[in-house]
Scaffold this motif. Structure first.
Motif, PDB file in Angstrom:
ATOM      1  N   ALA A 127       0.872  -1.174   0.000  1.00  0.00           N
ATOM      2  CA  ALA A 127       0.000   0.000   0.000  1.00  0.00           C
ATOM      3  C   ALA A 127       0.908   1.223   0.000  1.00  0.00           C
ATOM      4  O   ALA A 127       1.737   1.374   0.889  1.00  0.00           O
ATOM      5  CB  ALA A 127      -0.905  -0.007   1.225  1.00  0.00           C
ATOM      6  N   LEU A 128       0.769   2.074  -1.014  1.00  0.00           N
ATOM      7  CA  LEU A 128       1.652   3.226  -1.171  1.00  0.00           C
ATOM      8  C   LEU A 128       0.884   4.519  -0.940  1.00  0.00           C
ATOM      9  O   LEU A 128      -0.249   4.667  -1.414  1.00  0.00           O
ATOM     10  CB  LEU A 128       2.275   3.224  -2.571  1.00  0.00           C
ATOM     11  CG  LEU A 128       3.025   1.941  -2.939  1.00  0.00           C
ATOM     12  CD1 LEU A 128       3.495   1.993  -4.384  1.00  0.00           C
ATOM     13  CD2 LEU A 128       4.195   1.728  -1.994  1.00  0.00           C
ATOM     14  N   ALA A 129       1.490   5.466  -0.221  1.00  0.00           N
ATOM     15  CA  ALA A 129       0.854   6.760   0.037  1.00  0.00           C
ATOM     16  C   ALA A 129       0.540   7.432  -1.298  1.00  0.00           C
ATOM     17  O   ALA A 129       1.376   7.458  -2.203  1.00  0.00           O
ATOM     18  CB  ALA A 129       1.773   7.639   0.874  1.00  0.00           C
ATOM     19  N   ASN A 130      -0.665   7.955  -1.434  1.00  0.00           N
ATOM     20  CA  ASN A 130      -1.113   8.621  -2.666  1.00  0.00           C
ATOM     21  C   ASN A 130      -0.966   7.724  -3.888  1.00  0.00           C
ATOM     22  O   ASN A 130      -0.750   8.201  -5.002  1.00  0.00           O
ATOM     23  CB  ASN A 130      -0.345   9.936  -2.897  1.00  0.00           C
ATOM     24  CG  ASN A 130      -0.525  10.883  -1.747  1.00  0.00           C
ATOM     25  OD1 ASN A 130      -1.638  11.107  -1.286  1.00  0.00           O
ATOM     26  ND2 ASN A 130       0.576  11.405  -1.236  1.00  0.00           N
ATOM     27  N   GLY A 131      -1.061   6.423  -3.691  1.00  0.00           N
ATOM     28  CA  GLY A 131      -0.865   5.495  -4.799  1.00  0.00           C
ATOM     29  C   GLY A 131      -1.727   4.262  -4.662  1.00  0.00           C
ATOM     30  O   GLY A 131      -2.796   4.280  -4.062  1.00  0.00           O
ATOM     31  N   SER A 132      -1.240   3.194  -5.194  1.00  0.00           N
ATOM     32  CA  SER A 132      -2.020   1.968  -5.314  1.00  0.00           C
ATOM     33  C   SER A 132      -1.931   1.091  -4.075  1.00  0.00           C
ATOM     34  O   SER A 132      -1.029   1.221  -3.254  1.00  0.00           O
ATOM     35  CB  SER A 132      -1.526   1.172  -6.519  1.00  0.00           C
ATOM     36  OG  SER A 132      -0.204   0.737  -6.301  1.00  0.00           O
ATOM     37  N   VAL A 133      -2.888   0.173  -3.995  1.00  0.00           N
ATOM     38  CA  VAL A 133      -2.860  -0.944  -3.070  1.00  0.00           C
ATOM     39  C   VAL A 133      -2.852  -2.186  -3.942  1.00  0.00           C
ATOM     40  O   VAL A 133      -3.668  -2.326  -4.842  1.00  0.00           O
ATOM     41  CB  VAL A 133      -4.080  -0.954  -2.129  1.00  0.00           C
ATOM     42  CG1 VAL A 133      -4.106  -2.217  -1.278  1.00  0.00           C
ATOM     43  CG2 VAL A 133      -4.096   0.287  -1.257  1.00  0.00           C
ATOM     44  N   SER A 148      -8.362   4.992 -11.871  1.00  0.00           N
ATOM     45  CA  SER A 148      -9.698   4.873 -12.471  1.00  0.00           C
ATOM     46  C   SER A 148     -10.509   3.720 -11.897  1.00  0.00           C
ATOM     47  O   SER A 148     -11.647   3.513 -12.305  1.00  0.00           O
ATOM     48  CB  SER A 148      -9.556   4.690 -13.992  1.00  0.00           C
ATOM     49  OG  SER A 148      -8.808   3.529 -14.270  1.00  0.00           O
ATOM     50  N   GLY A 149      -9.960   2.954 -10.959  1.00  0.00           N
ATOM     51  CA  GLY A 149     -10.698   1.828 -10.385  1.00  0.00           C
ATOM     52  C   GLY A 149      -9.769   0.750  -9.913  1.00  0.00           C
ATOM     53  O   GLY A 149      -8.924   0.972  -9.050  1.00  0.00           O
ATOM     54  N   ILE A 150      -9.922  -0.441 -10.525  1.00  0.00           N
ATOM     55  CA  ILE A 150      -9.062  -1.564 -10.159  1.00  0.00           C
ATOM     56  C   ILE A 150      -8.528  -2.248 -11.403  1.00  0.00           C
ATOM     57  O   ILE A 150      -9.095  -2.133 -12.488  1.00  0.00           O
ATOM     58  CB  ILE A 150      -9.805  -2.607  -9.291  1.00  0.00           C
ATOM     59  CG1 ILE A 150     -10.959  -3.245 -10.064  1.00  0.00           C
ATOM     60  CG2 ILE A 150     -10.259  -2.011  -7.978  1.00  0.00           C
ATOM     61  CD1 ILE A 150     -11.532  -4.474  -9.405  1.00  0.00           C
ATOM     62  N   SER A 151      -7.450  -2.972 -11.217  1.00  0.00           N
ATOM     63  CA  SER A 151      -6.879  -3.796 -12.272  1.00  0.00           C
ATOM     64  C   SER A 151      -6.709  -5.198 -11.717  1.00  0.00           C
ATOM     65  O   SER A 151      -6.130  -5.387 -10.643  1.00  0.00           O
ATOM     66  CB  SER A 151      -5.522  -3.236 -12.710  1.00  0.00           C
ATOM     67  OG  SER A 151      -4.904  -4.109 -13.621  1.00  0.00           O
ATOM     68  N   VAL A 152      -7.244  -6.184 -12.439  1.00  0.00           N
ATOM     69  CA  VAL A 152      -7.143  -7.573 -12.033  1.00  0.00           C
ATOM     70  C   VAL A 152      -6.313  -8.301 -13.079  1.00  0.00           C
ATOM     71  O   VAL A 152      -6.591  -8.212 -14.269  1.00  0.00           O
ATOM     72  CB  VAL A 152      -8.537  -8.230 -11.901  1.00  0.00           C
ATOM     73  CG1 VAL A 152      -8.406  -9.705 -11.551  1.00  0.00           C
ATOM     74  CG2 VAL A 152      -9.373  -7.498 -10.862  1.00  0.00           C
ATOM     75  N   THR A 153      -5.307  -9.015 -12.634  1.00  0.00           N
ATOM     76  CA  THR A 153      -4.474  -9.804 -13.534  1.00  0.00           C
ATOM     77  C   THR A 153      -4.825 -11.270 -13.345  1.00  0.00           C
ATOM     78  O   THR A 153      -4.803 -11.779 -12.227  1.00  0.00           O
ATOM     79  CB  THR A 153      -2.979  -9.590 -13.226  1.00  0.00           C
ATOM     80  OG1 THR A 153      -2.683  -8.207 -13.310  1.00  0.00           O
ATOM     81  CG2 THR A 153      -2.106 -10.360 -14.184  1.00  0.00           C
ATOM     82  N   GLY A 154      -5.179 -11.954 -14.433  1.00  0.00           N
ATOM     83  CA  GLY A 154      -5.564 -13.356 -14.348  1.00  0.00           C
ATOM     84  C   GLY A 154      -7.054 -13.510 -14.537  1.00  0.00           C
ATOM     85  O   GLY A 154      -7.749 -12.605 -15.012  1.00  0.00           O
ATOM     86  N   THR A 155      -7.562 -14.623 -14.133  1.00  0.00           N
ATOM     87  CA  THR A 155      -8.973 -14.963 -14.309  1.00  0.00           C
ATOM     88  C   THR A 155      -9.768 -14.477 -13.106  1.00  0.00           C
ATOM     89  O   THR A 155      -9.334 -14.593 -11.966  1.00  0.00           O
ATOM     90  CB  THR A 155      -9.131 -16.494 -14.439  1.00  0.00           C
ATOM     91  OG1 THR A 155      -8.324 -16.938 -15.528  1.00  0.00           O
ATOM     92  CG2 THR A 155     -10.571 -16.891 -14.669  1.00  0.00           C
ATOM     93  N   THR A 156     -10.967 -13.945 -13.387  1.00  0.00           N
ATOM     94  CA  THR A 156     -11.877 -13.532 -12.322  1.00  0.00           C
ATOM     95  C   THR A 156     -13.007 -14.534 -12.254  1.00  0.00           C
ATOM     96  O   THR A 156     -13.680 -14.779 -13.247  1.00  0.00           O
ATOM     97  CB  THR A 156     -12.449 -12.121 -12.603  1.00  0.00           C
ATOM     98  OG1 THR A 156     -11.367 -11.215 -12.748  1.00  0.00           O
ATOM     99  CG2 THR A 156     -13.342 -11.666 -11.478  1.00  0.00           C
TER     100      THR A 156
END
Length: 170
Positions: A127-133, A148-156
């Motif tokens: 978890a980065l300050a002012n950045g991503s988790v 803009s939201g989330i990014s998922v890598t792989g199958t959902t």
């Protein structure tokens, strides 16, 4: 009475009759000192070797050679008036705990938060300050928050999918 050591009178040392007390003014040096009961040390106290704090069931040691305060299994470091925050290692089950048991919350702060294995060779979460988790599976990033939201890598794998906007599937 006087106290003798090496056949000399201990200057500034007095035994207080009927109190089981020994008053020492100035300095004294001893190879071993066992103190029982309540003791008060005024001023600066210097211990040049390891110091063991003996508890009812578990001990804590200041290890001079390791420059560390070492808590034995099940000995707890407690913080707060009621011991609200506790850090300890439990020997049964071989687990370690940071426990906030008060009415407040546990906050962990930093410009970046990294949860890793004990060798810091495999990431679980960043978890980065002012950045991503980011969440990792087997040290591979699988989920990340973005601007803009989330990014998922792989199958959902989803039981239900409800969309209220535009969806594009490739």
């Amino acid at each position: 009475g006087s106290i003798f050591y090496t056949n000399k009178v201990g200057i500034g040392t007095t035994a207080v009759p009927d109190t089981n007390q020994l008053l020492v003014k100035g300095g004294t040096e001893t190879d071993r000192l066992n103190v029982t009961g309540v003791s008060t040390f005024l001023g600066v106290s210097t211990f040049n070797e390891d110091v063991t704090f003996t508890g009812a069931s578990y001990n804590v040691v200041w290890d001079k050679s390791d420059n560390a305060l070492e808590f034995g299994d099940n000995a707890k470091a407690k913080f707060g008036t009621g011991g609200d925050l506790q850090i300890y290692h439990q020997s049964s089950g071989n687990h370690s705990y940071i426990n906030e048991g008060g009415s407040g919350n546990l906050y962990i702060g930093g410009n970046g938060l990294y949860l890793t294995n004990s060798g810091s060779t495999e990431q679980y979460l960043t978890a980065l300050a002012n950045g991503s988790v980011s969440i990792f599976y087997d040290n591979t990033k699988r989920f990340e928050t973005t601007t803009s939201g989330i990014s998922v890598t792989g199958t959902t794998d989803t039981d239900n999918f409800i969309n209220t906007g535009i969806s594009t599937f490739v």
